[in-house]
Enzyme design. Structure first.
Site, PDB file in Angstrom:
ATOM      1  N   SER A 130     -40.810  -3.628 -59.241  1.00  0.00           N
ATOM      2  CA  SER A 130     -41.425  -3.705 -60.789  1.00  0.00           C
ATOM      3  C   SER A 130     -40.615  -3.306 -62.512  1.00  0.00           C
ATOM      4  CB  SER A 130     -42.413  -2.444 -61.418  1.00  0.00           C
ATOM      5  OG  SER A 130     -43.652  -3.474 -62.453  1.00  0.00           O
ATOM      6  N   LYS A 184     -47.265  -1.327 -55.048  1.00  0.00           N
ATOM      7  CA  LYS A 184     -46.766  -1.831 -55.617  1.00  0.00           C
ATOM      8  C   LYS A 184     -47.917  -3.458 -55.609  1.00  0.00           C
ATOM      9  CE  LYS A 184     -43.998  -5.232 -57.902  1.00  0.00           C
ATOM     10  NZ  LYS A 184     -44.461  -6.059 -58.054  1.00  0.00           N
ATOM     11  N   HIS A 187     -50.540  -1.373 -58.306  1.00  0.00           N
ATOM     12  CA  HIS A 187     -49.647  -1.722 -59.989  1.00  0.00           C
ATOM     13  C   HIS A 187     -50.278  -3.505 -59.848  1.00  0.00           C
ATOM     14  CE1 HIS A 187     -46.690  -3.134 -62.168  1.00  0.00           C
ATOM     15  NE2 HIS A 187     -46.217  -1.799 -62.493  1.00  0.00           N
ATOM     16  N   ASN A 188     -50.100  -4.330 -59.281  1.00  0.00           N
ATOM     17  CA  ASN A 188     -49.696  -5.226 -60.068  1.00  0.00           C
ATOM     18  C   ASN A 188     -51.782  -5.714 -60.301  1.00  0.00           C
ATOM     19  OD1 ASN A 188     -47.226  -5.441 -59.333  1.00  0.00           O
ATOM     20  ND2 ASN A 188     -47.027  -7.802 -58.848  1.00  0.00           N
ATOM     21  N   GLU A 191     -52.271  -4.088 -63.422  1.00  0.00           N
ATOM     22  CA  GLU A 191     -51.810  -4.138 -65.075  1.00  0.00           C
ATOM     23  C   GLU A 191     -52.619  -6.414 -65.029  1.00  0.00           C
ATOM     24  OE1 GLU A 191     -47.387  -6.276 -63.390  1.00  0.00           O
ATOM     25  OE2 GLU A 191     -48.116  -7.721 -63.757  1.00  0.00           O
TER      26      GLU A 191
HETATM   27  P1  NBP Z   1     -36.993 -16.208 -56.208  1.00  0.00           P
HETATM   28  O1  NBP Z   1     -38.258 -15.545 -55.783  1.00  0.00           O
HETATM   29  O2  NBP Z   1     -37.065 -17.448 -57.045  1.00  0.00           O
HETATM   30  O3  NBP Z   1     -35.651 -16.539 -55.142  1.00  0.00           O
HETATM   31  C1  NBP Z   1     -34.925 -17.347 -55.106  1.00  0.00           C
HETATM   32  C2  NBP Z   1     -34.082 -16.485 -53.945  1.00  0.00           C
HETATM   33  O4  NBP Z   1     -34.454 -16.725 -52.882  1.00  0.00           O
HETATM   34  C3  NBP Z   1     -33.224 -17.121 -53.895  1.00  0.00           C
HETATM   35  O5  NBP Z   1     -32.138 -16.800 -53.678  1.00  0.00           O
HETATM   36  C4  NBP Z   1     -32.268 -17.737 -52.402  1.00  0.00           C
HETATM   37  O6  NBP Z   1     -31.278 -18.506 -51.995  1.00  0.00           O
HETATM   38  C5  NBP Z   1     -33.632 -17.219 -51.753  1.00  0.00           C
HETATM   39  N1  NBP Z   1     -34.219 -17.967 -50.423  1.00  0.00           N
HETATM   40  C6  NBP Z   1     -34.397 -18.729 -50.261  1.00  0.00           C
HETATM   41 BR1  NBP Z   1     -36.119 -19.473 -51.794  1.00  0.00          BR
HETATM   42  N2  NBP Z   1     -34.863 -19.021 -49.322  1.00  0.00           N
HETATM   43  C7  NBP Z   1     -34.475 -18.254 -48.528  1.00  0.00           C
HETATM   44  C8  NBP Z   1     -33.810 -18.205 -46.990  1.00  0.00           C
HETATM   45  N3  NBP Z   1     -34.171 -19.271 -46.177  1.00  0.00           N
HETATM   46  N4  NBP Z   1     -32.327 -17.757 -46.850  1.00  0.00           N
HETATM   47  C9  NBP Z   1     -31.906 -16.897 -47.576  1.00  0.00           C
HETATM   48  N5  NBP Z   1     -32.553 -17.060 -49.221  1.00  0.00           N
HETATM   49  C10 NBP Z   1     -33.402 -17.533 -49.449  1.00  0.00           C
HETATM   50  O7  NBP Z   1     -35.787 -15.115 -57.185  1.00  0.00           O
HETATM   51  P2  NBP Z   1     -36.903 -14.066 -57.920  1.00  0.00           P
HETATM   52  O8  NBP Z   1     -37.499 -14.447 -58.902  1.00  0.00           O
HETATM   53  O9  NBP Z   1     -35.419 -13.262 -58.591  1.00  0.00           O
HETATM   54  O10 NBP Z   1     -37.665 -12.568 -56.931  1.00  0.00           O
HETATM   55  C11 NBP Z   1     -37.010 -12.462 -55.980  1.00  0.00           C
HETATM   56  C12 NBP Z   1     -38.054 -11.384 -55.306  1.00  0.00           C
HETATM   57  O11 NBP Z   1     -38.103 -10.392 -56.363  1.00  0.00           O
HETATM   58  C13 NBP Z   1     -39.336 -11.845 -54.608  1.00  0.00           C
HETATM   59  O12 NBP Z   1     -39.464 -11.643 -53.346  1.00  0.00           O
HETATM   60  C14 NBP Z   1     -39.922 -11.898 -56.177  1.00  0.00           C
HETATM   61  O13 NBP Z   1     -41.621 -12.115 -55.921  1.00  0.00           O
HETATM   62  C15 NBP Z   1     -39.144 -10.305 -56.204  1.00  0.00           C
HETATM   63  N6  NBP Z   1     -39.663 -10.038 -58.097  1.00  0.00           N
HETATM   64  C16 NBP Z   1     -39.757 -10.804 -59.120  1.00  0.00           C
HETATM   65  C17 NBP Z   1     -40.086 -11.034 -60.057  1.00  0.00           C
HETATM   66  C18 NBP Z   1     -40.178 -11.171 -61.596  1.00  0.00           C
HETATM   67  O14 NBP Z   1     -40.038 -10.858 -62.432  1.00  0.00           O
HETATM   68  N7  NBP Z   1     -39.501 -12.438 -60.935  1.00  0.00           N
HETATM   69  C19 NBP Z   1     -40.858  -8.850 -60.386  1.00  0.00           C
HETATM   70  C20 NBP Z   1     -40.318  -8.383 -59.305  1.00  0.00           C
HETATM   71  C21 NBP Z   1     -40.326  -8.585 -57.696  1.00  0.00           C
HETATM   72  P3  NBP Z   1     -30.980 -19.851 -52.685  1.00  0.00           P
HETATM   73  O15 NBP Z   1     -30.463 -19.536 -53.996  1.00  0.00           O
HETATM   74  O16 NBP Z   1     -30.055 -20.289 -51.547  1.00  0.00           O
HETATM   75  O17 NBP Z   1     -31.971 -21.082 -52.529  1.00  0.00           O
END
Ligand code: NBP
Length: 481
Positions: A130, A184, A187-188, A191
């Site tokens: 988080s 987690k 937590h959400n 939130e």
């Molecule tokens: P995203 O959730 O937008 O995911 C994008 C990533 O997933 C890219 O690297 C993409 O690769 C990869 N991907 C996908 Br889509 N399908 C794939 C596949 N079949 N094989 C391999 N890679 C694949 O990214 P994010 O916002 O950085 O979040 C990452 C994780 O962290 C998520 O689970 C999210 O829920 C979690 N999270 C996010 C936050 C936040 O504030 N954003 C907070 C806490 C947790 P590509 O570049 O090749 O398309």
């Protein structure tokens, strides 16, 4: 490729890139990075030469870059993306290696994945992370599940990148398999409740006192110096102070009033329904977002009648103080309900979750970080078997001090026709829990009437059924269990 990296990251969108940079900035870490589309990897490596990343083009290269036992953190879109990456890593990793999923996975998915991956001899750890992108870069709150064995390897790595609160890293081993993602999720859920309560407080103050968003920002900034001190109160002041560059209006007045959601709040409520835990404050917060996002229904209902009189409070300062107290009381209820769900989940899924430690690792890095989490840790340290957080001495006293103000606020909101679902449902929960006798007795009577569901008596042992359609006499029901 030589096996020079001690940790790897798969998935280099915003979260993965920042987490990889955070890892690379810590003494002793060499970080291997891989992304499905290689251009993201190239971009990250080019932008951050200081990180000394080891870039991999394929999963095989990624595995080769890691020293055994290998440790990799997956940060990809939760769901099918996570499964796809696990399938590939399992092909190139070996028994004893560790795969960590840092995405927002549903805990039951994590349980399923852990079971499947364990059969290969590889450890699978679902870790809730988080703090958003800033947290990933500078120090998130981390909630890892998985085996105790994998925690031995992960502990120093995760402690090095986690947020620090009062000298302690905001990470602890939550429990086995899906425990980390479960916590987690809660937590959400909390939130969601916290955000909705703050939004209701803002709405009531604005409509009751006529204060401008900037003036209410001052109120929140002041609240942030007391028992409500928290990240969400702090950022609320900043959001309210923001002026829209295009119109010169407060930005909050220009933003469409429809709240989005990514689903973790709904998961919390769905699981609570399965466990039979009344997380009413969290549920109302989820539903309030759903209601806001129904423009057609809202337009159709817009001319339904409201209260006849317009509303303005007599004493603005006194009202603002009442709202502050109502907010604090309702917030205690939201956390109490969230921890009830943790207790019930731990019992249901077989986890030994230390509630006080959970509160501790939420003190820094995460979105619900707040002063009063220390009080939760103290409450569970004093009595680990606490029946409900709100009966712990500190919270009991806080609620006793706030409850009159809380009632005044809920009454004022109802009279003025201002929706305050989280405030009012939290008060109803409080009154329900403390009630000497509930109308549940009547519900049992109704159930027995139409379905012969039986009831228990306050004065006799056994289970009873009334012959409602005959002479209405009572018979002792046969125990069918
Ligand atoms: P995203 O959730 O937008 O995911 C994008 C990533 O997933 C890219 O690297 C993409 O690769 C990869 N991907 C996908 Br889509 N399908 C794939 C596949 N079949 N094989 C391999 N890679 C694949 O990214 P994010 O916002 O950085 O979040 C990452 C994780 O962290 C998520 O689970 C999210 O829920 C979690 N999270 C996010 C936050 C936040 O504030 N954003 C907070 C806490 C947790 P590509 O570049 O090749 O398309």
């Amino acid at each position: 490729m030589s096996a020079e990296a001690n940790i790897g990251v798969v998935g280099l969108a915003v979260m993965g890139s920042n987490l990889a940079r955070n890892l690379a900035s810590r003494e002793g870490n060499t970080v291997a990075v891989f992304n499905r589309s290689h251009d993201k990897t190239e971009h990250l490596v080019a932008e951050h030469p200081e990180a000394g990343f080891v870039a991999a083009k394929t999963y095989a290269e990624f595995a080769d870059a890691l020293a055994a036992p290998r440790t990799a953190i997956i940060m990809v879109k939760a769901g099918a993306g996570t499964d796809a990456v696990i399938d590939e890593l399992v092909k190139v990793f070996e028994p004893g290696d560790i795969i960590v999923d840092g995405g927002n996975a549903l805990f039951t998915d994590t349980m399923r994945r852990e079971k499947a991956v364990r059969e290969t001899g590889i450890h699978f750890v679902g870790a809730g992370i988080s703090g958003g992108e800033e947290g990933a870069l500078h120090g998130p709150s981390i909630m890892p599940g998985g085996s105790a064995e994998s925690w031995v390897t992960l502990k120093p790595i995760l402690e090095s990148i986690a947020a620090v609160a009062e000298g302690e890293p905001c990470v602890t081993h939550i429990g086995t398999d899906g425990a980390g993602h479960f916590v987690k999720m809660i937590h959400n859920g909390i939130e969601y409740a916290d955000m909705q309560l703050i939004a209701e407080a803002y709405d009531l103050i604005r409509r009751g006192t006529g204060k401008s968003p900037a003036e209410i920002a001052d109120v929140f900034a002041h609240w942030n110096t007391g028992e409500l001190e928290s990240y969400l109160i702090e950022i609320t002041a900043e959001v309210l102070r923001q002026v829209d560059a295009a119109t010169g209006e407060p930005l909050v007045d220009v933003i469409v009033d429809q709240a989005g959601a990514k689903g973790t709040g709904a998961w919390t409520v769905q699981n609570a329904l399965d466990l039979g835990i009344p997380v009413s404050g969290i549920a109302e917060a989820v539903f309030a977002r759903s209601l806001s996002s129904k423009p057609a229904q809202r337009a159709a209902a817009a001319d339904l009648p409201g209260p006849a009189e317009t509303w303005a409070v007599d004493d603005a300062d006194a009202f603002v103080e009442d709202v502050r107290q109502a907010l604090f009381a309702s917030k205690i209820v939201a956390y109490s309900q969230g921890f009830d769900e943790i207790v019930a989940g731990a019992a249901e899924y077989g986890w030994d979750i230390r509630k006080g430690e959970v509160a501790k690792i939420w003190r820094g890095g995460c979105i619900i970080r707040a002063q009063f989490l220390n009080r939760i840790t103290e409450a569970y340290a004093e009595n680990p078997g606490l029946d409900a957080l709100l009966v712990a001495p500190y919270f009991r006293d806080a609620l006793a001090g706030a409850q009159e103000a809380w009632r005044r606020v809920v009454v004022a909101a109802a009279r003025a026709g201002i929706p305050s679902p989280a405030f009012s449902s939290s008060l109803a929960y409080y009154d329900g829990l403390r009630a000497d006798r509930l109308p549940a007795a009547l519900v049992q009577g109704q159930r027995d009437f139409f379905g012969a569901h039986t009831y228990k008596r306050i004065d006799k042992e056994g289970t009873f059924h009334t012959l409602w359609s005959g002479d209405r006499s009572e018979v002792e029901a046969v125990d069918t269990h």
